[in-house]
Design a protein around this motif. Structure first.
Motif, PDB file in Angstrom:
ATOM      1  N   ARG A   1       0.244   2.982  19.420  1.00 64.21           N
ATOM      2  CA  ARG A   1       0.110   3.219  17.706  1.00 64.21           C
ATOM      3  C   ARG A   1       0.710   3.547  16.816  1.00 64.21           C
ATOM      4  O   ARG A   1       1.710   3.393  17.166  1.00 64.21           O
ATOM      5  N   THR A   2       0.542   3.825  16.150  1.00 58.28           N
ATOM      6  CA  THR A   2       2.193   3.857  13.987  1.00 58.28           C
ATOM      7  C   THR A   2       1.171   4.710  13.479  1.00 58.28           C
ATOM      8  O   THR A   2       0.321   5.276  13.142  1.00 58.28           O
ATOM      9  N   GLN A   3       2.297   4.629  12.395  1.00 57.72           N
ATOM     10  CA  GLN A   3       2.365   5.685  11.124  1.00 57.72           C
ATOM     11  C   GLN A   3       1.957   4.718  10.052  1.00 57.72           C
ATOM     12  O   GLN A   3       3.663   4.417   9.954  1.00 57.72           O
ATOM     13  N   TYR A   4       1.693   5.167   8.863  1.00 60.28           N
ATOM     14  CA  TYR A   4       2.715   5.316   7.685  1.00 60.28           C
ATOM     15  C   TYR A   4       2.658   5.897   6.724  1.00 60.28           C
ATOM     16  O   TYR A   4       2.185   7.144   6.650  1.00 60.28           O
ATOM     17  N   PRO A  43      11.631   2.247  10.315  1.00 60.08           N
ATOM     18  CA  PRO A  43      11.914   3.746  11.309  1.00 60.08           C
ATOM     19  C   PRO A  43      10.797   3.621  12.390  1.00 60.08           C
ATOM     20  O   PRO A  43      11.536   4.404  13.597  1.00 60.08           O
ATOM     21  N   ASP A  44       9.786   3.663  11.857  1.00 66.25           N
ATOM     22  CA  ASP A  44       8.835   3.884  13.122  1.00 66.25           C
ATOM     23  C   ASP A  44       8.781   3.388  14.675  1.00 66.25           C
ATOM     24  O   ASP A  44       8.465   3.926  15.409  1.00 66.25           O
ATOM     25  N   ALA A  72       1.198  -1.429  -0.146  1.00 69.75           N
ATOM     26  CA  ALA A  72      -0.063   0.041  -0.121  1.00 69.75           C
ATOM     27  C   ALA A  72       0.359   0.449   0.148  1.00 69.75           C
ATOM     28  O   ALA A  72       0.465   1.991  -0.753  1.00 69.75           O
ATOM     29  N   GLU A  73       2.109   1.283   0.829  1.00 71.46           N
ATOM     30  CA  GLU A  73       2.797   2.848   1.169  1.00 71.46           C
ATOM     31  C   GLU A  73       3.501   3.405  -1.282  1.00 71.46           C
ATOM     32  O   GLU A  73       3.307   3.737  -1.044  1.00 71.46           O
ATOM     33  N   ILE A 120      -3.665   4.785   1.943  1.00 69.57           N
ATOM     34  CA  ILE A 120      -2.418   4.682   3.424  1.00 69.57           C
ATOM     35  C   ILE A 120      -3.875   4.957   4.918  1.00 69.57           C
ATOM     36  O   ILE A 120      -3.893   4.800   5.961  1.00 69.57           O
ATOM     37  N   PRO A 121      -4.842   6.227   4.786  1.00 71.49           N
ATOM     38  CA  PRO A 121      -5.759   6.892   5.721  1.00 71.49           C
ATOM     39  C   PRO A 121      -6.193   5.774   6.289  1.00 71.49           C
ATOM     40  O   PRO A 121      -7.128   6.246   7.478  1.00 71.49           O
TER      41      PRO A 121
END
Length: 544
Positions: free
Chosen positions: A526-529, A303-304, A245-246, A253-254
């Protein structure tokens, strides 16, 4: 070649377009007396190894096969390849050897606490091959890692999966409420009207003219409405899907859940909770995760999930089920001959009664049971419906949830019905990239009517991960499909217990997190993309 856990590569812009040959950048032969070397890349993209005396030797490129493929649409980068090669059993052996030397030399500064976390899918794969119960496999793995190799803790990823399930369900409820408050109620009313018309058509036996379904609502900038930015929520536990997806569909992504996967939830537990409880620096803990697929190595390297304050990753090394079995041979051990050891660590989903231990998992699919748990929680939290079964697909007498299988077994639809027959929630599974692409197209066009989709890159889900043990039988004896079904059946022998019934987890959560809406909870759970900007005309100009 060993790398520091501080290594984070973010500046290699070498996206490999699908039209290009897919290759690993280099393959280096190791030598005991070679000493430190450097790698040089010339203008033509060829790699050269420079020795201590200045000599140069050209490195051969290694062909990549489907067994090496990370299911990320032909776009493995050299940065990712380096990060994968640094996670191997050799790296674990090196840490174990360093620990032995530290003890011999009485140098505690070089000693690290070694933590192993084992996925239930890996456990099922081994159990299927050796004709054991999953609990027997787990107890033998405890012996292998703790008593034979010298690790300090062996944890069960089923425990951290409970944390991931709870956080995913909480996020879905939040998203759905925002969706309904920002125009989703009108969308749902229209869909329910369509359902009523279809039902009437079926009863009348004739087709009525229906208004054409409208596309996604857009704002003045051509972006999705706020309602459709929240729903559908797409599962995030599969790193192969997230990677895809990225790199190819940044617009979705949202929609991807921000809840950490079970692997990274265990990373938070180990490097934050355990480190604090034992008064140990996170950098002094070496966390190894045993997983069913190679994509988990990439997930650990994001990196997250790097803790800059302590110069360490939440998960230092990921080993697949196949790599673990390879270790048995390297140690001259027969797995089925290993003794069983007691499971005595805190992050395990086991119960001991009268000197007998029982292992527990989660109801639902072998990919984690996300759909089933979120559906049940959402029904209770959003609609005060409390009679949703733990696994609707295996419950025959269930009128509350309608389950429909699509054109293949990897696509299923789950519809939560109200007492009056109205559809309140629409969930689905999409395993394998052919089915994923269909979901992505619907999401991007605004024509996806599902509220939640459990997405997995591998057909058959996690028990069929690329790092699992291959079928040990010939095709004449057992087909590959039958082998996956066998692993699935072994996985399902472990009884499911809902996360809210996990008393140990509740105690840890209250002590460790406290308020689930706090900034601390968001940071740890939680994390992010990140969308990758591609330039297919000049792949080297791709920006990450």
């Amino acid at each position: 070649m060993a790398f520091s856990s501080a290594l984070v590569l973010t500046d290699l812009n070498d996206y490999i377009a699908p039209s290009q040959a897919c290759i690993k950048p280099v393959e280096i032969e190791k030598s005991e007396d070679q000493g430190p070397t450097e790698i040089k890349v010339d203008r033509e993209g060829d790699y050269y190894e420079i020795s201590k005396d200045g000599g140069e030797s050209k490195l051969e490129k290694a062909s990549i096969t489907l067994n090496d493929c990370l299911a990320c649409s032909g776009c493995v980068t050299s940065a990712e390849s380096v990060l994968i090669t640094m996670q191997s059993q050799e790296e674990l052996y090196e840490i174990l050897n360093t620990n032995r030397l530290a003890i011999e030399q009485n140098d505690p500064s070089q000693h690290r606490t070694i933590v192993i976390s084992i996925s239930p899918q890996s456990r099922a794969s081994l159990a299927a091959k050796y004709n054991m119960e999953p609990l027997q496999v787990h107890r033998r793995l405890v012996y292998f890692f703790k008593h034979h190799l010298g690790a300090h803790h062996v944890f069960d990823a089923s425990f951290s999966r409970d944390l991931s399930l709870v956080e995913s369900a909480r996020e879905f409820v939040e998203r759905f409420r925002r969706y309904m408050a920002n125009g989703g109620d009108k969308i749902e009313a229209a869909l329910q009207q369509q359902d009523a018309e279809k039902q009437q058509e079926a009863e009348d036996g004739k087709r009525r003219p229906r208004a054409r379904r409208r596309a996604a609502a857009k704002n003045d900038e051509g972006e999705e409405s706020s309602a459709q930015q929240n729903i559908p929520m797409l599962a995030s536990a599969c790193p192969g899907w997230v990677c895809y997806a990225e790199k190819t569909h940044g617009a979705v992504i949202p929609h991807i859940s921000a809840a950490k996967s079970p692997q990274q939830m265990m990373g938070s537990l180990v490097k934050d909770y355990l480190a604090t409880k034992t008064n140990t620096s996170p950098s002094a803990i070496y966390h190894v995760s045993v997983m069913p697929c190679y994509d988990k190595k990439l997930e650990a390297s994001r990196p997250d999930f790097f803790l800059e304050q302590f110069n360490t990753r939440e998960v230092d090394c990921v080993l697949t089920t196949g790599e673990i079995e390879k270790m048995f041979g390297e140690q001259n051990l027969q797995f089925d001959q290993l003794p069983e050891a007691d499971i005595d660590d805190m992050f395990n989903k086991t119960v001991t009664n009268q000197d007998m231990q029982m292992a527990f998992g989660t109801a639902g699919s072998s990919s984690g049971g996300y759909l089933e748990y979120i559906l049940r929680t959402a029904a209770r939290e959003l609609f005060n419906i409390n009679d949703v079964p733990a696994d609707p697909a295996t419950t025959s007498s269930n009128a509350r949830v309608i389950v429909k299988t699509g054109k293949n077994a990897d696509v299923r639809e789950y519809f939560l019905q109200n007492d009056d027959g109205r559809i309140l929630l629409r969930f689905a599974t999409a395993f394998g990239f052919r089915n994923i692409q269909n979901i992505v197209r619907k999401v991007k066009s605004g024509k996806c009517s599902y509220h939640y989709v459990e997405v997995m890159a591998c057909p058959g889900g996690c028990v069929n991960g690329g790092g699992q043990l291959p079928n040990p039988n010939s095709e004449e004896v057992m087909s590959a499909k039958d082998w996956v079904n066998r692993v699935e059946s072994v996985y399902q022998t472990v009884p499911g217990v809902a996360p809210e019934e996990n008393e140990v987890l509740k105690e840890i959560y209250n002590e460790w997190i406290g308020d689930p809406l706090s900034e601390r909870a968001h940071t740890l759970l939680r994390t992010q993309y990140h969308a990758v900007t591609q330039n297919l005309g000049n792949p080297l100009a791709t920006k990450w």
